[in-house]
Design a protein around this motif. Structure first.
Motif, PDB file in Angstrom:
ATOM      1  N   THR A   2       0.822  -1.308  -0.125  1.00 16.18           N
ATOM      2  CA  THR A   2       0.006   0.036   0.038  1.00 16.18           C
ATOM      3  C   THR A   2       0.822   1.449   0.009  1.00 16.18           C
ATOM      4  O   THR A   2       1.934   1.227   0.661  1.00 16.18           O
ATOM      5  N   LYS A   3       0.419   2.169  -0.920  1.00 14.31           N
ATOM      6  CA  LYS A   3       1.172   3.653  -0.745  1.00 14.31           C
ATOM      7  C   LYS A   3       0.305   4.749  -0.404  1.00 14.31           C
ATOM      8  O   LYS A   3      -0.968   4.359  -0.411  1.00 14.31           O
ATOM      9  N   TYR A   4       1.067   5.817  -0.007  1.00  8.81           N
ATOM     10  CA  TYR A   4       0.271   6.949   0.166  1.00  8.81           C
ATOM     11  C   TYR A   4       0.580   7.930  -0.254  1.00  8.81           C
ATOM     12  O   TYR A   4       1.780   8.223  -0.926  1.00  8.81           O
ATOM     13  N   ILE A   5      -0.327   9.126  -0.145  1.00  9.25           N
ATOM     14  CA  ILE A   5       0.268  10.634  -0.627  1.00  9.25           C
ATOM     15  C   ILE A   5       0.647  11.369   0.454  1.00  9.25           C
ATOM     16  O   ILE A   5      -0.086  11.444   1.435  1.00  9.25           O
ATOM     17  N   MET A   6       1.765  11.942   0.522  1.00 11.35           N
ATOM     18  CA  MET A   6       2.066  13.010   1.381  1.00 11.35           C
ATOM     19  C   MET A   6       1.896  14.320   0.996  1.00 11.35           C
ATOM     20  O   MET A   6       2.322  14.923   0.028  1.00 11.35           O
ATOM     21  N   SER A   7       1.195  15.133   1.686  1.00 10.10           N
ATOM     22  CA  SER A   7       0.807  16.553   1.424  1.00 10.10           C
ATOM     23  C   SER A   7       1.550  17.471   2.435  1.00 10.10           C
ATOM     24  O   SER A   7       1.649  17.412   3.657  1.00 10.10           O
ATOM     25  N   PHE A   8       2.182  18.646   1.992  1.00  5.85           N
ATOM     26  CA  PHE A   8       2.886  19.687   2.633  1.00  5.85           C
ATOM     27  C   PHE A   8       1.981  20.820   2.575  1.00  5.85           C
ATOM     28  O   PHE A   8       1.623  21.152   1.356  1.00  5.85           O
ATOM     29  N   ASP A   9       1.484  21.106   3.762  1.00  5.67           N
ATOM     30  CA  ASP A   9       0.574  22.330   3.805  1.00  5.67           C
ATOM     31  C   ASP A   9       1.274  23.489   4.533  1.00  5.67           C
ATOM     32  O   ASP A   9       1.517  23.476   5.706  1.00  5.67           O
ATOM     33  N   ALA A  75       3.375   9.839  -3.892  1.00  7.35           N
ATOM     34  CA  ALA A  75       3.583  11.190  -4.514  1.00  7.35           C
ATOM     35  C   ALA A  75       3.427  12.234  -3.531  1.00  7.35           C
ATOM     36  O   ALA A  75       2.794  11.910  -2.411  1.00  7.35           O
ATOM     37  N   ILE A  76       4.066  13.341  -3.785  1.00  7.38           N
ATOM     38  CA  ILE A  76       4.105  14.293  -2.887  1.00  7.38           C
ATOM     39  C   ILE A  76       3.140  15.714  -3.509  1.00  7.38           C
ATOM     40  O   ILE A  76       3.177  15.981  -4.695  1.00  7.38           O
ATOM     41  N   GLY A  77       2.193  16.323  -2.442  1.00 10.86           N
ATOM     42  CA  GLY A  77       1.344  17.463  -3.183  1.00 10.86           C
ATOM     43  C   GLY A  77       1.810  18.594  -2.203  1.00 10.86           C
ATOM     44  O   GLY A  77       2.226  18.132  -0.925  1.00 10.86           O
ATOM     45  N   ILE A  78       2.125  19.785  -2.996  1.00  4.82           N
ATOM     46  CA  ILE A  78       2.350  20.946  -2.078  1.00  4.82           C
ATOM     47  C   ILE A  78       1.368  21.947  -1.996  1.00  4.82           C
ATOM     48  O   ILE A  78       0.744  22.087  -3.019  1.00  4.82           O
ATOM     49  N   THR A  79       0.797  22.551  -0.951  1.00  4.62           N
ATOM     50  CA  THR A  79       0.113  23.493  -0.983  1.00  4.62           C
ATOM     51  C   THR A  79       0.606  24.613  -0.012  1.00  4.62           C
ATOM     52  O   THR A  79       1.461  24.443   0.905  1.00  4.62           O
ATOM     53  N   GLY A 440      -6.687  18.613  -0.694  1.00  4.49           N
ATOM     54  CA  GLY A 440      -6.765  18.883  -1.909  1.00  4.49           C
ATOM     55  C   GLY A 440      -5.415  19.017  -2.659  1.00  4.49           C
ATOM     56  O   GLY A 440      -5.330  18.332  -3.684  1.00  4.49           O
ATOM     57  N   ALA A 441      -4.335  19.182  -2.064  1.00  7.20           N
ATOM     58  CA  ALA A 441      -3.132  18.979  -2.706  1.00  7.20           C
ATOM     59  C   ALA A 441      -2.830  17.410  -2.614  1.00  7.20           C
ATOM     60  O   ALA A 441      -2.129  17.126  -3.769  1.00  7.20           O
ATOM     61  N   ALA A 442      -3.266  16.542  -1.778  1.00  7.30           N
ATOM     62  CA  ALA A 442      -3.209  15.096  -2.116  1.00  7.30           C
ATOM     63  C   ALA A 442      -3.820  14.611  -3.102  1.00  7.30           C
ATOM     64  O   ALA A 442      -3.292  13.923  -4.138  1.00  7.30           O
ATOM     65  N   TYR A 443      -5.087  15.125  -3.541  1.00  2.31           N
ATOM     66  CA  TYR A 443      -5.838  14.723  -4.696  1.00  2.31           C
ATOM     67  C   TYR A 443      -5.126  15.165  -5.750  1.00  2.31           C
ATOM     68  O   TYR A 443      -5.077  14.335  -6.796  1.00  2.31           O
ATOM     69  N   LEU A 444      -4.893  16.470  -5.943  1.00  2.93           N
ATOM     70  CA  LEU A 444      -4.006  16.943  -6.965  1.00  2.93           C
ATOM     71  C   LEU A 444      -2.654  15.990  -7.706  1.00  2.93           C
ATOM     72  O   LEU A 444      -2.609  15.622  -8.821  1.00  2.93           O
TER      73      LEU A 444
END
Ligand SMILES: Nc1ncnc2c1ncn2[C@@H]1O[C@H](COP(=O)(O)OP(=O)(O)O)[C@@H](O)[C@H]1O
Ligand SMILES: O=P(O)(O)OC[C@H](O)CO
Length: 497
Positions: A2-9, A75-79, A440-444
């Motif tokens: 299983t993998k995850y998404i990491m969001s930087f807020d 993946a990483i999302g940045i917001t 939202g950043a994780a979704y993107l």
């Protein structure tokens, strides 16, 4: 595996990292506050290195809390806090000045000059924004004007500009990628949101060399990979969006007419207007909500500069509270604000007033005014400001909202949410996860990385938490509103007359 998404807020007061699973549920998170620097009244700065270090610290802690490593992250999302301007030296990677924060008023005099020269309409047409110290353009100019030799170096491409997303991206990729996304570019005052290009004419007016600007990319897109030494893995950075647009995405406001209000340091009410760019007649901004799959979509925005920050001020400056959360008990301990109004124009007022010279004030004090009344009035002013921008938005869009979707730190305050519903006479709906910015950043990021299938699936993930139904008598509502407008009128132009 299983993998995850990491969001930087990366917010105004803290850097947060949240790790999400495929259902959009939180697997781990961590947060670190950092210093607010106020060198002069109305000036606000951050140390770019502290922004970076706090973000990296929270990322490592979040991984630890979730018992994961970099290898587990798809993946990483940045917001990010938007508009805040960082200028750094391309060769050393060091910033040449502190980050000038979106709230900073130091460039009001540059804005006055632009207005005097009649640029209002041109800038509004091209950028969707108004002339105000809020946006990055005049902040970039200020640094170039005030740091010796900076403009020449910028012309040679040796000094780079970025909003906070670009600064993080540059550092995460080991100084390889200098880019931003459409949503962040649309907040700079130098990006043409119709032609989707940096605007040569505005750049010339502000004397900003084009060579220093980042490349503008779609919000859901692989911007680059993390330098291996950071997380022992080269993780794709697959999504970037300004925090308010990310929250709109995280709330699954994918269709025109859908809107949300985020209660963080400031409050930001955004309505999706789809592929249509609506020009406001009531002091709102037109902005890019995101660019996905070769298409950009727009939003109408009401930006309120001080929202939850008024509570932080009661806590940190006036020492009236131990924690922000405590404000709820104090507010509920009295039946009303006893005629007290707080106008939190600490850094002027944003939408719909746009007065860089308004300043904060407390009105209606009498001998009976207690701490509880001031705390209650401080929460109430967040709701009044939201009411002002919602009214403007309904007029501009011709849409009357049946329900207001909310999120952000201060939306956890039940008193505030009930008062908001009462004063709007509109229901308020708070989702289960109020961290919609990070979501939202994780979704993107997850859409590009193939982790989330499509936007429809994302919409199905959204879980409603709690509804607040209006329960105030109309006469009482009108009387409170008129008191608020009287108070606002008296705080305007304070600092320039
Ligand atoms: N329960 C609460 N009641 C009122 N305000 C709150 C509450 N919890 C947090 N806040 C305020 O919300 C803000 C933090 O929200 P957050 O979404 O983390 O902001 P940001 O992303 O701007 O840093 C702070 O200004 C804080 O004072
Ligand atoms: O840090 P926040 O969440 O208050 O957001 C700040 C905004 O992006 C400023 O435009």
């Amino acid at each position: 595996m299983t993998k995850y998404i990491m969001s930087f807020d990366q917010g105004t007061t803290s850097s947060r990292t949240i790790i999400f699973n495929e259902q959009g549920k939180i697997a781990g998170m961590a947060q670190k506050e950092f210093a607010q620097i106020y060198p002069k009244p109305g000036w606000v700065e951050h140390d770019p290195m502290e922004i970076l270090e706090s973000q990296m610290y929270s990322a490592k802690e979040a991984l630890k809390n979730a018992s994961l490593t970099g290898e587990d992250i798809a993946a990483i999302g940045i917001t990010n806090q938007r508009e805040t301007a960082v200028l750094w030296d391309k060769h050393t990677g060091r910033s040449i000045y502190n980050a000038i924060v979106w709230q900073c008023r130091r460039t009001a005099y540059i804005c006055d000059e632009l207005k005097k020269n009649g640029y209002d309409e041109k800038i509004r047409q091209k950028t969707g924004l108004l002339i105000d110290a809020y946006f990055s353009g005049t902040k970039i100019k200020w640094i170039l004007d005030n740091v010796e030799g900076a403009r020449e170096k910028a012309r040679r491409g040796e000094i780079l500009f970025g909003t906070v997303d670009s600064w993080l991206l540059w550092n995460l990729t080991g100084g390889k990628i200098h880019a931003t996304d459409y949503s962040n570019a649309s907040r700079t005052l130098v990006y043409n949101i119709r032609d989707l290009k940096w605007d040569e004419e505005i750049l010339e007016i502000l004397d900003i060399p084009k060579e220093m600007l980042p490349e503008v990319k779609p919000s859901s897109h692989i911007f680059g990979h993390t330098a291996r030494e950071l997380f022992d893995a080269a993780i794709p950075i697959a999504g970037i969006a300004g925090d308010q647009q990310a929250a709109l995405f995280g709330q699954a406001c994918f269709k025109p007419g859908m809107a949300k209000n985020t209660y963080g340091t400031g409050c930001f009410l955004l309505m999706n207007t789809g592929e249509k760019l609506i020009e406001s007649k009531n002091g709102l901004l037109s902005t890019i909500s995101w660019g996905i799959k070769g298409k950009v979509e727009y939003a109408l925005e009401g930006s309120i500069f001080v929202g939850g920050a008024v509570i932080q001020w009661l806590r940190d400056e006036l020492k009236m509270l131990q924690s922000s959360g405590e404000s709820e008990e104090y507010a509920k301990a009295v039946k009303d604000s006893n005629g007290v109004y707080v106008v939190p124009a600490f850094v002027g007022l944003g939408a719909p007033y746009w007065d860089m010279y308004a300043r904060g004030a407390i009105f209606g004090l009498t001998r009976g005014a207690k701490r509880e009344h001031i705390i209650r009035a401080s929460l109430e002013c967040i709701a009044y400001q939201t009411m002002d921008v919602l009214k403007a938005m309904e007029e501009d869009s011709g849409i009357s909202l049946k329900e207001l979707k909310v999120d952000g730190g201060a939306s956890s305050n039940n008193f505030l949410m009930q008062f908001q519903a009462d004063i709007l006479n509109t229901a308020v709906e708070r989702p289960n996860i109020i961290e919609t910015t990070a979501l939202g950043a994780a979704y993107l990021a997850g859409l590009t990385a193939g982790y989330f299938e499509d936007m429809e699936k994302i919409s199905n993930n959204r879980l409603t938490g709690r509804h607040f139904t209006p329960a105030m008598e109309e006469a009482a509502r009108q009387s409170l509103i008129s008191g608020w407008h009287k108070a606002v009128a008296r705080s305007l132009s304070w600092d320039n007359i």
